[in-house]
Design an enzyme around this catalytic site. Structure first.
Site, PDB file in Angstrom:
ATOM      1  N   SER A  43       8.719  14.876 -17.854  1.00  0.00           N
ATOM      2  CA  SER A  43       9.776  15.885 -17.769  1.00  0.00           C
ATOM      3  C   SER A  43       9.496  17.042 -18.712  1.00  0.00           C
ATOM      4  CB  SER A  43      11.151  15.276 -18.065  1.00  0.00           C
ATOM      5  OG  SER A  43      11.173  14.665 -19.337  1.00  0.00           O
ATOM      6  N   GLU A  44       8.847  16.771 -19.860  1.00  0.00           N
ATOM      7  CA  GLU A  44       8.387  17.847 -20.734  1.00  0.00           C
ATOM      8  C   GLU A  44       7.069  17.494 -21.414  1.00  0.00           C
ATOM      9  OE1 GLU A  44      12.363  19.646 -20.351  1.00  0.00           O
ATOM     10  OE2 GLU A  44      11.866  17.621 -20.985  1.00  0.00           O
ATOM     11  N   THR A  45       6.267  18.532 -21.591  1.00  0.00           N
ATOM     12  CA  THR A  45       5.064  18.464 -22.408  1.00  0.00           C
ATOM     13  C   THR A  45       5.198  19.522 -23.490  1.00  0.00           C
ATOM     14  OG1 THR A  45       3.648  17.658 -20.619  1.00  0.00           O
ATOM     15  CG2 THR A  45       2.564  18.796 -22.442  1.00  0.00           C
ATOM     16  N   TRP A 197      18.374  17.715 -13.133  1.00  0.00           N
ATOM     17  CA  TRP A 197      17.891  19.095 -13.206  1.00  0.00           C
ATOM     18  C   TRP A 197      16.743  19.394 -12.233  1.00  0.00           C
ATOM     19  CZ3 TRP A 197      13.856  20.611 -17.277  1.00  0.00           C
ATOM     20  CH2 TRP A 197      13.057  19.537 -17.616  1.00  0.00           C
TER      21      TRP A 197
END
Length: 265
Positions: A43-45, A197
């Site tokens: 979902s995030e890096t 999201w």
């Protein structure tokens, strides 16, 4: 490029929210960082780079776009810095020049994030239908985060939600996500929440820290207390403790390193 995978907001491997932390030795442009984040698929890096002293720059990318602020990837990045240096406190600066102060606290990590207000808003019936929500307690909007907040009456109902994500993403435009929350039915926690999201990232974020910039204040005012315990009732689950300060919110959590390697640029 030195790269780590870290499970955030948990003390167990394979729980919480996985984030990648990349330490590039040369400057990468936004397109290259975006491609790397899409390749990894979390979902995030986060991409971090030392500046001066204990200050680092940090940038966050979902598989789809750059994100200005991310709690679990900040926690993951902090875990890596604290594990690979002798520092006990650090400051991250994001691309909006927001300073994020971080402190080591025993085995946990405390992050200080800004506090944002919410305002009343209307929520399309199509959005409620796509989420499977029949009754709403409150509807708010965080302009800073572009996130809709929906409070419902039952933590049990929250855990059972099975959104139609195709219908959800078509029910609204111009937002980053929708946060659904409910008062806790367990004495160990004050509130539960889930974050969807598909507009800007994945369908559902396993554990989300950045939303505490407005969610902690929402529940602090409602429950008349400043120290809160939160539970994210996603499939992987995650927990954190928060405190509403004058102009900040502190977020206390744990993280576990699960992979260390090199990304071939």
């Amino acid at each position: 490029m030195k790269t780590y995978f870290v499970d955030s907001f948990t003390n167990q491997k394979y729980k919480g929210n996985p984030a990648a932390v990349c330490l590039p030795e040369r400057d990468l442009d936004a397109a290259e960082m975006q491609s790397i984040a899409a390749e990894i698929g979390f979902s995030e890096t986060a991409f971090i780079k030392p500046l001066t002293g204990n200050t680092y720059s940090i940038r966050f990318f979902s598989p789809k776009t750059e994100i200005p602020l991310c709690g679990h990837a900040t926690l993951a990045s902090s875990k890596i810095v604290f594990s690979t240096t002798s520092l006990d406190s650090i400051t991250f600066i994001n691309y909006d020049n927001v300073e994020l102060a971080i402190e080591k606290e025993d085995q946990k990590i405390k992050m200080f994030f800004p506090v944002y207000d919410t305002e009343e808003t209307d929520v399309p019936q199509k959005m409620l239908d796509s989420l499977g929500i029949s009754e709403v307690v409150s509807k708010r909007y965080s302009p800073n985060n572009k996130i809709i907040l929906i409070e419902i009456g039952s933590a049990g109902e929250l855990a059972e939600l099975k959104p139609d994500f195709t219908a959800l993403v078509n029910s609204h435009t111009g937002i980053s996500g929708v946060l659904v929350t409910a008062a806790s039915d367990h004495t160990d926690f004050d509130f539960h929440y889930r974050y969807f999201w598909p507009w800007a990232g994945t369908n559902e974020d396993p554990v989300t820290g950045g939303i505490q910039t407005f969610l902690t204040k929402y529940w602090a005012l409602k429950l008349n207390k400043t120290k809160l315990n939160a539970y994210q009732s996603s499939l992987r689950t995650g927990t954190m403790s928060t405190e509403l300060l004058q102009d900040k919110v502190s977020i206390l959590g744990e993280a576990v390193i699960v992979l260390e390697g090199e990304f071939i640029l």
